[in-house]
Write a protein that holds these residues in place. Structure first.
Motif, PDB file in Angstrom:
ATOM      1  N   LEU A 362      79.850 -55.538  50.872  1.00 25.64           N
ATOM      2  CA  LEU A 362      80.737 -54.577  49.879  1.00 25.64           C
ATOM      3  C   LEU A 362      80.823 -54.766  48.602  1.00 25.64           C
ATOM      4  CD1 LEU A 362      84.206 -55.249  51.722  1.00 25.64           C
ATOM      5  CD2 LEU A 362      82.922 -53.391  51.621  1.00 25.64           C
ATOM      6  N   THR A 363      79.508 -56.051  48.312  1.00 21.61           N
ATOM      7  CA  THR A 363      79.828 -56.632  47.097  1.00 21.61           C
ATOM      8  C   THR A 363      78.442 -56.409  46.006  1.00 21.61           C
ATOM      9  OG1 THR A 363      77.777 -58.875  48.456  1.00 21.61           O
ATOM     10  CG2 THR A 363      80.503 -59.167  47.618  1.00 21.61           C
ATOM     11  N   LEU A 364      77.780 -55.024  46.575  1.00 21.58           N
ATOM     12  CA  LEU A 364      76.167 -54.255  46.242  1.00 21.58           C
ATOM     13  C   LEU A 364      77.501 -53.269  45.056  1.00 21.58           C
ATOM     14  CD1 LEU A 364      74.706 -53.123  49.795  1.00 21.58           C
ATOM     15  CD2 LEU A 364      74.522 -55.509  48.422  1.00 21.58           C
ATOM     16  N   GLU A 365      76.631 -53.579  43.762  1.00 23.91           N
ATOM     17  CA  GLU A 365      76.648 -52.515  42.826  1.00 23.91           C
ATOM     18  C   GLU A 365      77.003 -51.473  42.907  1.00 23.91           C
ATOM     19  OE1 GLU A 365      78.922 -53.523  40.365  1.00 23.91           O
ATOM     20  OE2 GLU A 365      78.603 -55.460  40.453  1.00 23.91           O
ATOM     21  N   TRP A 366      77.620 -50.773  44.398  1.00 24.26           N
ATOM     22  CA  TRP A 366      77.859 -49.155  44.438  1.00 24.26           C
ATOM     23  C   TRP A 366      77.591 -48.385  43.039  1.00 24.26           C
ATOM     24  CZ3 TRP A 366      76.238 -48.315  49.028  1.00 24.26           C
ATOM     25  CH2 TRP A 366      76.336 -49.223  50.200  1.00 24.26           C
TER      26      TRP A 366
END
Length: 576
Positions: A362-366
């Motif tokens: 969830l911390t990935l920069e989508w």
């Protein structure tokens, strides 16, 4: 806890950078107030999202005009920061659909289906894989270990350390989207040791500028390179890794070294005159049992990372995947197909094995995926409305009567440097590259022209807002709580302006020369423009999907009825 891999190089992330860098000090994040939205942001959104499409459909504008007005609206929302850039990118297919960008002869269902279907492609999965690869390298602490090794060998304030750390940052940021954040995090404990203000400034500017230079080194290095790769694919052209590095490598390397020389001259530190850089670097590269330089600082701040078998396994898998996606991409095509398959395999292994958790997912920069997706939609609109063909003719009409290809390239590079400095690298790539790549196709120099334009954009470094790396360095200097060490707009404008001139010069000389050696000298523009429009610029989706149009439904159904009647007659028994 501070997560160094939670950043990617997206434009205008000032609020996100401020939130992450100030979280350690307990400062609350900014919240969007309803009153501010209604009074400041709602009017331009209403103008671009409601009034502009209404006027397009009411006055029956041509598809080319509608596409051009959509680009103006997107530029307006981005320049005034009405919406974050990833929201603007998501808004592009919405604008295209409600504006009936392909004309009133096509149904909105068909238009929206084409636009949404082009949002994700192979490049999107390469982006996802690069984000996960970035997180794996960061979790393994590779850059922290590198920083510890460097500090054991060179003084932090020396010119030698500045040169070595800039070259390392350039290399790291060519693979890791957030390599600069990890470097800054490793430098932060050492910045409070009473260093000179000029040494701190040139160190922060050096790693930021070298990160910008490293963002052009590989096709997967940054948003700009991924957008260029995607646009070339959309217009049926591609560049191999060897072709890319053959041009971008010398420009990035010499640009970083010249940037180091500029910073040393602009920000001199005590002891620079007595330091022999070549001898100091050579001594630092030699193995020694008893480090002489900055021993107490380096040992006290060395990262305490325990590498388990899982770390080594994932590190090996990631390195193999990176090599497969870049160096051996063409050789592996018969085995795995597109390199995006390897990127997805890395994602599956990283999270399926439990090495990375759902929280880290969830911390990935989508938002980077949204930016690339919006660019894909913009490229489809530009091509399918024939704006690519018409704009390439309009941009070249009359200009090549008195300009050859090389002077024209100089003019384009200068404009890209200005636009990239004041509008940001990713915004420039989103809005300008979809017009320049078709122009290169028209000139029959698609690969070399697109690559040189892509290389020029990140060298626009004259403002703090030009790139994420510049903004991260500025916010880092402010968090040091040393007034004289804060990077000002003047610092960026002077050093970054000189770096822009240097990068532009290297692009149109060294880059153009190396590209000419590889692809041959450019053809005479006046001879090329006399030929018909290349097939790559002609609309494709519109021709292939006409059966979906409302006006084509009846002929299509009639054709099906005729086929059914023909089959019935064939099976019916003949009368004697």
């Amino acid at each position: 806890a501070y997560s160094p891999w939670s950043f990617v190089s997206t434009p205008h992330p000032l609020r996100s950078v401020r939130r992450h860098l100030s979280s350690a000090h307990g400062e609350p994040a900014d919240e969007l107030q309803l009153h501010d939205f209604l009074t400041i942001k709602a009017p331009p959104i209403f103008l671009v999202g409601v009034l502009l499409p209404f006027c397009m459909r009411t006055f029956g504008l041509e598809p080319q005009a509608r596409c051009a007005l959509i680009m103006v609206g997107v530029l307006t929302l981005s320049l005034f920061e009405v919406l974050p850039l990833f929201c603007v990118a998501l808004f592009i297919p919405v604008l295209g659909s409600i504006s009936a960008v392909f004309g009133d002869t096509r149904t909105l269902m068909t238009t929206s289906t084409i636009l949404l279907g082009s949002f994700f492609n192979q490049t999107s999965f390469l982006v996802l894989g690069s984000l996960v690869i970035n997180a794996i390298f960061s979790k393994c602490g590779i850059l922290d270990l590198l920083m510890s090794i460097l500090l054991r060998r060179w003084k932090l304030e020396s010119k030698s350390f500045l040169l070595v750390i800039m070259l390392c940052a350039m290399t790291a940021c060519s693979v890791l989207c957030s390599g600069l954040i990890v470097v800054l995090a490793a430098l932060k404990p050492l910045m409070r040791q009473g260093l000179e203000e000029t040494a701190i400034k040139r160190l922060l500017l050096g790693v930021a500028f070298s990160a910008n230079a490293g963002s052009i080194l590989l096709p997967i290095s940054s948003t700009t390179t991924l957008i260029t790769l995607s646009l070339l694919r959309d217009f049926d052209h591609k560049l191999s890794l060897v072709s890319w590095i053959f041009v971008s490598g010398p420009v990035a390397l010499f640009g970083t070294v010249l940037c180091w020389w500029i910073l040393v001259k602009l920000f001199p530190a005590e002891g620079d005159a007595n330091e022999e850089v070549y001898r100091t670097v050579e001594e630092g590269l030699e193995e020694t049992d008893r480090p002489q330089l900055m021993r107490q600082w380096s040992l006290s701040n060395a990262p305490k990372l325990v590498m388990t078998d899982g770390h080594w396994f994932m590190l090996m898998v990631t390195c193999v995947a990176v090599l497969g996606m870049t160096v051996f991409a063409e050789a592996l095509e018969p085995v795995v197909g597109h390199p995006a398959i390897l990127a997805l395999a890395v994602v599956v292994v990283a999270f399926g094995s439990g090495f990375m958790s759902r929280d880290e997912y969830l911390t990935l920069e989508w938002d980077l995926l949204a930016i690339v997706g919006g660019t894909n939609v913009m490229a489809v609109m530009i091509r399918e409305t024939a704006l690519a063909a018409n704009a390439s003719v309009l941009l070249t009409q009359g200009i090549f009567d008195f300009l050859a290809f090389w002077p024209f390239l100089i003019l384009v590079v200068c404009l890209l440097l200005i636009f990239g400095t004041f509008c940001g690298h990713s915004l420039t790539a989103v809005l300008v590259l979809p017009l320049l790549v078709p122009l290169g196709v028209k000139l029959e120099e698609a690969e070399s022209f697109a690559l040189l334009c892509c290389i020029a954009i990140p060298f626009g470094m004259g403002m703090p807002s030009a790139s994420f790396d510049n903004m991260a360095a500025q916010m880092f200097s402010q968090n040091l709580k040393r007034k004289r060490c804060e990077l000002s707009v003047r610092d960026f404008f002077h050093s970054g302006g000189l770096m822009a001139l240097t990068g532009g010069f290297l692009t149109v000389t060294l880059g153009f020369g190396v590209s000419s050696l590889q692809h041959g000298l450019p053809k005479v523009p006046t001879d090329v423009l006399q030929r018909r429009t290349p097939a790559e610029l002609e609309p494709k989706v519109v021709k292939e999907n006409r059966v979906l149009d409302g006006k084509q439904k009846r002929p299509f159904l009639k054709m099906l009825g005729q086929l059914h009647a023909f089959g019935t007659n064939r099976t019916r028994p003949r009368k004697s």
